[in-house]
Design a protein around this motif. Structure first.
Motif, PDB file in Angstrom:
ATOM      1  N   ASN A   1      15.672  12.216 -31.503  1.00  0.00           N
ATOM      2  CA  ASN A   1      14.589  12.571 -32.407  1.00  0.00           C
ATOM      3  C   ASN A   1      14.836  12.015 -33.808  1.00  0.00           C
ATOM      4  O   ASN A   1      15.926  12.154 -34.359  1.00  0.00           O
ATOM      5  N   LYS A   2      13.845  11.325 -34.359  1.00  0.00           N
ATOM      6  CA  LYS A   2      13.861  10.718 -35.695  1.00  0.00           C
ATOM      7  C   LYS A   2      14.816   9.533 -35.809  1.00  0.00           C
ATOM      8  O   LYS A   2      15.045   9.037 -36.908  1.00  0.00           O
TER       9      LYS A   2
ATOM     10  N   LYS B   1      14.713  -4.211 -21.442  1.00  0.00           N
ATOM     11  CA  LYS B   1      15.092  -3.137 -22.355  1.00  0.00           C
ATOM     12  C   LYS B   1      14.258  -3.268 -23.631  1.00  0.00           C
ATOM     13  O   LYS B   1      14.170  -4.341 -24.228  1.00  0.00           O
ATOM     14  N   VAL B   2      13.631  -2.168 -24.021  1.00  0.00           N
ATOM     15  CA  VAL B   2      12.821  -2.135 -25.249  1.00  0.00           C
ATOM     16  C   VAL B   2      13.408  -1.066 -26.156  1.00  0.00           C
ATOM     17  O   VAL B   2      13.460   0.119 -25.785  1.00  0.00           O
ATOM     18  N   VAL B   3      13.862  -1.482 -27.328  1.00  0.00           N
ATOM     19  CA  VAL B   3      14.531  -0.581 -28.271  1.00  0.00           C
ATOM     20  C   VAL B   3      13.718  -0.506 -29.550  1.00  0.00           C
ATOM     21  O   VAL B   3      13.342  -1.537 -30.122  1.00  0.00           O
ATOM     22  N   ASP B   4      13.438   0.704 -30.006  1.00  0.00           N
ATOM     23  CA  ASP B   4      12.754   0.867 -31.296  1.00  0.00           C
ATOM     24  C   ASP B   4      13.543   1.836 -32.159  1.00  0.00           C
ATOM     25  O   ASP B   4      14.417   2.565 -31.682  1.00  0.00           O
TER      26      ASP B   4
ATOM     27  N   ILE C   1      12.227  11.056 -29.593  1.00  0.00           N
ATOM     28  CA  ILE C   1      11.731  12.158 -28.768  1.00  0.00           C
ATOM     29  C   ILE C   1      12.825  13.208 -28.668  1.00  0.00           C
ATOM     30  O   ILE C   1      14.003  12.885 -28.501  1.00  0.00           O
ATOM     31  N   GLN C   2      12.432  14.449 -28.763  1.00  0.00           N
ATOM     32  CA  GLN C   2      13.399  15.520 -28.602  1.00  0.00           C
ATOM     33  C   GLN C   2      13.920  15.514 -27.158  1.00  0.00           C
ATOM     34  O   GLN C   2      13.155  15.325 -26.213  1.00  0.00           O
ATOM     35  N   THR C   3      15.216  15.722 -26.994  1.00  0.00           N
ATOM     36  CA  THR C   3      15.869  15.619 -25.687  1.00  0.00           C
ATOM     37  C   THR C   3      15.192  16.480 -24.634  1.00  0.00           C
ATOM     38  O   THR C   3      14.976  16.048 -23.493  1.00  0.00           O
TER      39      THR C   3
ATOM     40  N   GLN D   1       1.411  13.634 -23.910  1.00  0.00           N
ATOM     41  CA  GLN D   1       1.706  12.804 -25.072  1.00  0.00           C
ATOM     42  C   GLN D   1       2.865  13.431 -25.823  1.00  0.00           C
ATOM     43  O   GLN D   1       2.714  14.401 -26.554  1.00  0.00           O
ATOM     44  N   ILE D   2       4.056  12.896 -25.606  1.00  0.00           N
ATOM     45  CA  ILE D   2       5.251  13.393 -26.287  1.00  0.00           C
ATOM     46  C   ILE D   2       5.493  12.486 -27.481  1.00  0.00           C
ATOM     47  O   ILE D   2       5.956  11.367 -27.351  1.00  0.00           O
TER      48      ILE D   2
END
Length: 536
Positions: A386-387, A329-332, A337-339, A351-352
């Protein structure tokens, strides 16, 4: 009997016919089914798919006749291709063009014929789908329309075969191109990475010239990053071609995760991003997994997390196990990203990037990652706001492997009496392999051609051969075949910059090593093959 006139566009018509590559091919069910359908709909015992070349009509499919071709001069179909509608002869005995035709006066004694032209997309009639009977007959309006429809279906099948052939040829060209790219780029990278790796490990150099060592480290990192980009392009080609296979090795997942993270720390440090690695205590010490593809998956995901995270933020990399499944699991806390865009994440070259449009990259990473995860029978999931940030979870099945005992570690020891034959024509690569082998207590001889490899490998006393594949004269593949034919039984290891090799070719060798190769990999490969040789 009247011989049919030649079409005005005969030259172009023949060129179009030949472009389909259909003449003199085997029977195929798709065409046979259409022929049977024509016979049943038109209520005729004879039906054929006929292609008219310069001198004959040849039947791709036929029922009711035993021959597979006739002379064009006697072919009813030679008349049928002169018009765009159904060509129908209701009673051949009453038609002066055909009354004395040998196909009428002799077997199969045709009294009725109807043929619908096979019209190419360019408007050229290359043949017909036709029906015939030994009795006079007239097609109904419905039968005529059906025969024309079947003609369209035959052409659709021909177009499908043509496009399939073109696709196969295009894939062949693509594979050849990627093979050449792989070899041509990996060859200089072998020198850059191999020599810089050796120099950075030189303790005396590090003490006396720390700045030089730091620069070498940057060269080494840049070379490895370039290699990753090359590998990404090659992986796309191999996944698309369906030629990518799993290469299972024994790996320590904890150490390997830390190794991958460490390789990405330069980029993280540039953005003052902390990468927190959290590894569960119950992760096995050794598992059977494709380490290289596992590393590529992990590297792509962490690299994206760093790329799209804000400066002075944190990325969490965690690993745990559940029912012999490795959960990564990689969490940032990056741009997110918009759903509605998440479903497009895994498209090639997509490239999203949330709100940012200035991020570097080919857009290949996640497409490759998904392909590799699925190849390893795993699953990848992306959750993002997103954000706010993104969480990528990868589940990979693995097999437990008993932890090696201390006695197994000794298998890496290579006797100092070991004599290795190196077959390599590239002067820079000769320097690289000489430097690598110079760090191991072995003797070695370098030759530059496949012919020399056969001579020295057959007549001299060597314990192992390192064989390049691209050689002047005979290739490394052919040299290996000749050595085996000469009863040379010592291990032969392919050392090549070309990753696009068939499984059959790889099977010739005891190991298949891809340049650039690190010293540790070379030591492992040599020691393992010498151990196997000693125990057989």
């Amino acid at each position: 009997m009247k011989i049919a006139d030649l079409p005005k566009n005969e030259k172009e018509r023949l060129k179009t016919l030949f472009s389909y590559g259909i003449l003199d091919t085997e029977h195929e069910k798709a065409f046979d089914d259409l022929t049977i359908l024509a016979s049943e709909i038109c209520e005729c015992p004879i039906a054929m798919i006929s292609l008219v070349d310069a001198k004959r009509q040849w039947y791709k499919s036929r029922i009711g006749v035993d021959i597979d071709c006739t002379s064009r001069d006697v072919a009813f179909c030679a008349h049928a291709i002169l018009q765009d509608e159904i060509f129908e002869v209701r009673d051949t005995m009453l038609d002066e063009r055909f009354a004395d035709n040998p196909l009428v006066t002799n077997s199969p004694h045709i009294r009725f014929y109807a043929g619908a032209p096979l019209k190419s997309p360019s408007g050229l009639n290359i043949g017909t789908i036709c029906v015939a009977s030994d009795r006079p007959k007239t097609l109904s309006s419905k039968q005529s329309k059906s025969l024309l429809t079947l003609a369209t279906s035959v052409m659709s099948q021909l177009e499908l075969k043509l496009q399939s052939t073109k696709l196969i040829l295009a894939n062949s060209y693509k594979e050849s191109f990627l093979s050449n790219i792989s070899h041509d780029v990996r060859t200089p990278l072998n020198a850059i990475i191999g020599l810089s790796d050796l120099l950075t490990k030189n303790v005396e150099l590090a003490v006396q010239f720390p700045a030089v060592t730091e620069n070498l480290s940057q060269i080494d990192s840049s070379g490895k990053q370039m290699l990753k980009t090359l590998n990404a392009l090659l992986e796309v080609g191999k996944i698309d071609a369906g030629v990518l296979n799993l290469e299972i090795t024994h790996s320590d997942p904890s150490d390997y995760i830390k190794f991958v993270v460490n390789n990405l720390m330069i980029k993280a440090n540039e953005k003052s991003i902390k990468v927190d690695v959290q590894i569960a205590n119950d992760i096995p010490k050794t598992v059977a997994i494709d380490e290289a593809k596992f590393g590529c998956v992990l590297s792509n995901i962490i690299n994206n997390a760093i790329k799209f995270s804000h400066s002075n933020s944190k990325v969490i990399v965690s690993a745990s196990v559940l029912n012999e499944t490795l959960i990564l699991k990689v969490v940032d806390s990056g741009i997110g990203i918009q759903t509605e865009k998440i479903p497009y994440l895994f498209n090639q070259f997509a490239q999203i990037t949330g709100q940012s449009q200035n991020n570097e990259g080919s857009g290949l990473g996640l497409s490759i990652t998904k392909g590799l995860v699925e190849l390893m029978h795993g699953h990848i999931d992306v959750q993002s706001k997103n954000k706010v940030g993104t969480t990528v979870t990868v589940s990979l099945p693995y097999k437990n492997v008993p932890t090696p005992s201390s006695s197994n570690i000794q298998t890496k020891n290579i006797p100092d009496t070991t004599n290795i034959l190196v077959v390599e024509d590239n002067k820079v690569n000769q320097m690289v392999i000489a430097a690598l082998l110079g760090a191991i207590p072995v003797q070695f001889k370098i030759v530059g051609t496949g012919e020399e490899a056969v001579t020295f490998g057959t007549n001299a006393d060597f314990d192992l051969v390192l064989m390049d594949i691209h050689l002047p004269g005979i290739s490394g593949i052919e040299a290996t075949r000749r050595l085996r034919a000469n009863k040379v039984k010592i291990p032969i290891l392919a050392l090549t910059a070309d990753v696009y090799r068939s499984s059959r070719e790889k099977a010739l060798f005891d190991s298949f090593l891809t340049k650039p190769i690190a010293l540790d990999q070379l030591v492992d490969a040599i020691s393992q093959n010498l151990l196997i040789q000693a125990t057989t």
